[in-house]
Design a protein around this motif. Structure first.
Motif, PDB file in Angstrom:
ATOM      1  N   THR A 109       0.847  -1.196   0.000  1.00 22.43           N
ATOM      2  CA  THR A 109       0.000   0.000   0.000  1.00 22.43           C
ATOM      3  C   THR A 109       0.879   1.243   0.000  1.00 22.43           C
ATOM      4  OG1 THR A 109      -1.842  -1.086   1.120  1.00 22.43           O
ATOM      5  CG2 THR A 109      -1.741   1.306   1.271  1.00 22.43           C
ATOM      6  N   TYR A 110       1.941   1.243   0.824  1.00 20.67           N
ATOM      7  CA  TYR A 110       2.891   2.347   0.807  1.00 20.67           C
ATOM      8  C   TYR A 110       3.481   2.532  -0.588  1.00 20.67           C
ATOM      9  CZ  TYR A 110       3.080   2.549   5.966  1.00 20.67           C
ATOM     10  OH  TYR A 110       2.780   2.703   7.288  1.00 20.67           O
ATOM     11  N   GLN A 111       3.919   1.422  -1.191  1.00 19.24           N
ATOM     12  CA  GLN A 111       4.584   1.544  -2.489  1.00 19.24           C
ATOM     13  C   GLN A 111       3.633   2.040  -3.574  1.00 19.24           C
ATOM     14  OE1 GLN A 111       6.689  -1.208  -5.902  1.00 19.24           O
ATOM     15  NE2 GLN A 111       6.997  -1.812  -3.787  1.00 19.24           N
ATOM     16  N   PHE A 112       2.444   1.466  -3.648  1.00 16.92           N
ATOM     17  CA  PHE A 112       1.527   1.850  -4.723  1.00 16.92           C
ATOM     18  C   PHE A 112       0.983   3.262  -4.536  1.00 16.92           C
ATOM     19  CE2 PHE A 112       0.706  -2.932  -5.245  1.00 16.92           C
ATOM     20  CZ  PHE A 112       1.668  -3.017  -6.224  1.00 16.92           C
ATOM     21  N   ASP A 113       0.759   3.682  -3.282  1.00 17.56           N
ATOM     22  CA  ASP A 113       0.314   5.057  -3.046  1.00 17.56           C
ATOM     23  C   ASP A 113       1.405   6.043  -3.464  1.00 17.56           C
ATOM     24  OD1 ASP A 113      -2.125   4.253  -2.106  1.00 17.56           O
ATOM     25  OD2 ASP A 113      -1.651   4.523   0.028  1.00 17.56           O
ATOM     26  N   ALA A 114       2.649   5.731  -3.098  1.00 13.77           N
ATOM     27  CA  ALA A 114       3.756   6.616  -3.474  1.00 13.77           C
ATOM     28  C   ALA A 114       3.946   6.640  -4.988  1.00 13.77           C
ATOM     29  CB  ALA A 114       5.044   6.146  -2.794  1.00 13.77           C
ATOM     30  N   LEU A 115       3.831   5.480  -5.625  1.00 10.72           N
ATOM     31  CA  LEU A 115       4.006   5.401  -7.073  1.00 10.72           C
ATOM     32  C   LEU A 115       2.890   6.154  -7.790  1.00 10.72           C
ATOM     33  CD1 LEU A 115       5.676   4.142  -9.353  1.00 10.72           C
ATOM     34  CD2 LEU A 115       4.176   2.156  -9.257  1.00 10.72           C
ATOM     35  N   ARG A 116       1.671   6.041  -7.284  1.00 13.52           N
ATOM     36  CA  ARG A 116       0.556   6.734  -7.918  1.00 13.52           C
ATOM     37  C   ARG A 116       0.742   8.244  -7.837  1.00 13.52           C
ATOM     38  NH1 ARG A 116      -5.846   6.117  -6.197  1.00 13.52           N
ATOM     39  NH2 ARG A 116      -6.723   6.905  -8.154  1.00 13.52           N
TER      40      ARG A 116
ATOM     41  N   HIS B 198       3.545   9.907  -7.425  1.00  9.45           N
ATOM     42  CA  HIS B 198       4.695  10.304  -8.236  1.00  9.45           C
ATOM     43  C   HIS B 198       4.329  10.360  -9.726  1.00  9.45           C
ATOM     44  CE1 HIS B 198       8.839  10.694  -9.548  1.00  9.45           C
ATOM     45  NE2 HIS B 198       8.685   9.631 -10.317  1.00  9.45           N
ATOM     46  N   CYS B 199       3.682   9.319 -10.202  1.00 10.24           N
ATOM     47  CA  CYS B 199       3.355   9.260 -11.634  1.00 10.24           C
ATOM     48  C   CYS B 199       2.339  10.325 -12.033  1.00 10.24           C
ATOM     49  CB  CYS B 199       2.831   7.866 -11.982  1.00 10.24           C
ATOM     50  SG  CYS B 199       4.078   6.576 -11.873  1.00 10.24           S
ATOM     51  N   GLU B 200       1.359  10.576 -11.168  1.00  9.21           N
ATOM     52  CA  GLU B 200       0.365  11.605 -11.479  1.00  9.21           C
ATOM     53  C   GLU B 200       1.032  12.980 -11.570  1.00  9.21           C
ATOM     54  OE1 GLU B 200      -3.263  11.957 -11.326  1.00  9.21           O
ATOM     55  OE2 GLU B 200      -3.768   9.825 -11.385  1.00  9.21           O
ATOM     56  N   LYS B 201       1.948  13.254 -10.642  1.00  5.97           N
ATOM     57  CA  LYS B 201       2.597  14.559 -10.656  1.00  5.97           C
ATOM     58  C   LYS B 201       3.549  14.695 -11.838  1.00  5.97           C
ATOM     59  CE  LYS B 201       2.150  15.727  -5.770  1.00  5.97           C
ATOM     60  NZ  LYS B 201       2.844  16.067  -4.504  1.00  5.97           N
ATOM     61  N   VAL B 202       4.225  13.619 -12.198  1.00  8.23           N
ATOM     62  CA  VAL B 202       5.081  13.666 -13.388  1.00  8.23           C
ATOM     63  C   VAL B 202       4.235  13.898 -14.636  1.00  8.23           C
ATOM     64  CG1 VAL B 202       6.599  12.297 -14.863  1.00  8.23           C
ATOM     65  CG2 VAL B 202       6.938  12.276 -12.401  1.00  8.23           C
ATOM     66  N   ALA B 203       3.060  13.272 -14.683  1.00  5.92           N
ATOM     67  CA  ALA B 203       2.160  13.488 -15.828  1.00  5.92           C
ATOM     68  C   ALA B 203       1.697  14.938 -15.898  1.00  5.92           C
ATOM     69  CB  ALA B 203       0.961  12.545 -15.725  1.00  5.92           C
ATOM     70  N   ILE B 204       1.444  15.539 -14.740  1.00  5.64           N
ATOM     71  CA  ILE B 204       1.059  16.950 -14.710  1.00  5.64           C
ATOM     72  C   ILE B 204       2.184  17.812 -15.285  1.00  5.64           C
ATOM     73  CG2 ILE B 204       0.665  18.907 -13.146  1.00  5.64           C
ATOM     74  CD1 ILE B 204      -0.874  16.969 -11.328  1.00  5.64           C
ATOM     75  N   ILE B 205       3.410  17.552 -14.839  1.00  3.42           N
ATOM     76  CA  ILE B 205       4.551  18.330 -15.332  1.00  3.42           C
ATOM     77  C   ILE B 205       4.733  18.136 -16.833  1.00  3.42           C
ATOM     78  CG2 ILE B 205       7.066  18.538 -15.209  1.00  3.42           C
ATOM     79  CD1 ILE B 205       6.860  17.878 -12.226  1.00  3.42           C
ATOM     80  N   ALA B 206       4.571  16.908 -17.294  1.00  2.00           N
ATOM     81  CA  ALA B 206       4.719  16.638 -18.734  1.00  2.00           C
ATOM     82  C   ALA B 206       3.692  17.422 -19.541  1.00  2.00           C
ATOM     83  CB  ALA B 206       4.577  15.142 -18.999  1.00  2.00           C
ATOM     84  N   GLY B 207       2.479  17.521 -19.037  1.00  2.00           N
ATOM     85  CA  GLY B 207       1.442  18.278 -19.743  1.00  2.00           C
ATOM     86  C   GLY B 207       1.787  19.750 -19.862  1.00  2.00           C
ATOM     87  N   TYR B 208       2.246  20.334 -18.773  1.00  2.00           N
ATOM     88  CA  TYR B 208       2.614  21.751 -18.820  1.00  2.00           C
ATOM     89  C   TYR B 208       3.888  21.961 -19.633  1.00  2.00           C
ATOM     90  CZ  TYR B 208      -1.020  22.966 -15.495  1.00  2.00           C
ATOM     91  OH  TYR B 208      -2.249  23.172 -14.897  1.00  2.00           O
ATOM     92  N   GLY B 209       4.758  20.973 -19.660  1.00  2.00           N
ATOM     93  CA  GLY B 209       5.936  21.076 -20.503  1.00  2.00           C
ATOM     94  C   GLY B 209       5.565  21.196 -21.979  1.00  2.00           C
ATOM     95  N   LYS B 210       4.555  20.459 -22.398  1.00  2.00           N
ATOM     96  CA  LYS B 210       4.116  20.552 -23.799  1.00  2.00           C
ATOM     97  C   LYS B 210       3.489  21.910 -24.084  1.00  2.00           C
ATOM     98  CE  LYS B 210       2.644  17.073 -26.065  1.00  2.00           C
ATOM     99  NZ  LYS B 210       1.868  15.945 -26.609  1.00  2.00           N
TER     100      LYS B 210
END
Length: 349
Positions: free
Chosen positions: A202-209, A211-223
């Protein structure tokens, strides 16, 4: 003039951090005498993890060591990504105004990804530490198994050599007690393993979720930033129109900061939706578990075993072992004084 070396002027806690306070720095970030780990050092730790300790705990001990290798690799990736972000910004400084401004802001976004990766390592360590607790209970159960096996072997030996020996009766009584102790220990192992494996991942998947959501946000604004570059071909001698996107690029960075600051798990964009069949089967399984648990209080069985002869007493020696082997990991430099972060200059309003 327009250089921006940090996304945020201040590091106020985000909504996610307020909802779920960040853990302490990971255990892999402290107690290291030498620099970045090498592949040889990774292999050494992985193999050493399964070479010592009780048989019962060896496989999980090796997993714990392998996860330490993963975390150290992620630390290196985070650090190098931040260095790459700074280099991109430096390279773009000499370019045209639009290229210079956009590459600078892209460097800000990439640097933020590096910092997110560094934070992810800390949360990943929560998972690893929880898995280590399963290894510890496995190690504490091993002595009771060994004692039962030793008494069983002694009884078999006496029955073969001295069938009428009075020691057989005494040993059989000891075996009954040892089997009772072993039964309690095995129940603890079963209960704690299930509890901790669910908590760990649960710790790992919550942290991974997160992290990935925030990276996706950054990628969107980067475009969105890339759209500010005018890539219309020009003929030789033609002059491009003056760049007027400074305010737009700062606004995009601000929007990205706001999106990251306000992100919480409840507002995650990606959700895992089960099919009707999966949902029904899962619900059936949960109902069966709930029905079995009704009327049974097993909380008293979860008290940890305190055995002075257990291998658990050597738990704290893990970092010392790593330091003894760390000379193989050295790349010739000390990393105890590494400085995190880029020079912060506030974005002009």
């Amino acid at each position: 003039m327009h250089r921006t070396y940090s996304m945020r002027q201040s590091r106020a806690p985000t909504a996610s951090q307020l909802q779920n306070p960040p853990p302490p720095p990971s255990s892999t970030k402290s107690g290291r005498l030498f620099g970045k780990g090498s592949l040889a050092g990774h292999a050494l730790r992985r193999n050493a993890g399964g070479a010592f300790g009780p048989d019962l705990a060896r496989k999980l001990s090796q997993l714990v060591k392998m996860e330490k290798n993963v975390m150290r690799s992620m630390e290196n990736v985070a650090k190098e990504r931040m260095e790459v972000a700074q280099q991109l910004s430096l390279w773009g400084e000499a370019g045209d105004e639009d290229v210079s401004d956009v590459t600078d802001k892209l460097g800000v976004l990439l640097y933020e990804i590096g910092e997110l990766e560094d934070q992810y390592v800390d949360r990943y360590d929560q998972y690893r530490v929880t898995v280590k607790s399963i290894r510890n209970i496995e190690a504490s159960v091993q002595p009771s198994r060994d004692r039962k096996q030793k008494i069983t072997d002694q009884i078999a030996h006496l029955k073969y050599k001295e069938p009428n020996s009075p020691k057989i009766v005494v040993l059989e009584q000891e075996l009954v007690r040892a089997e009772a102790e072993s039964l309690v220990a095995e129940a603890q192992l079963s209960n704690i393993t299930r509890e901790k494996i669910k908590a760990a991942y649960t710790y790992q998947f919550d942290a991974l979720r997160e992290h990935c959501e925030k990276v996706a946000i950054i990628a969107g604004y980067g475009k969105h930033l890339l759209e500010l570059i005018d890539d219309t071909p020009v003929t030789p001698g033609e002059t491009r129109a003056a760049y007027d996107g400074y305010e737009a690029s700062k606004a995009i960075i601000q929007d990205c900061e706001d999106a990251l600051t306000n992100w919480v798990t409840a507002n995650a964009a990606v959700s895992s939706k089960l099919s009707t069949r999966s949902r029904n089967l899962s619900q059936r399984r949960r109902s069966i578990i709930q029905a079995r648990n009704e009327g049974h209080d097993l909380s008293a069985q979860d008290a940890p075993i305190n055995d002075g002869s257990s291998w658990v007493a050597r738990e704290d020696s893990e970092e010392e072992d790593d330091q003894r082997h760390s000379v193989l990991d050295s790349d010739g430099g000390m990393n105890g004084g590494e400085h995190r972060g880029r020079t912060q200059e506030p974005i002009a309003a």
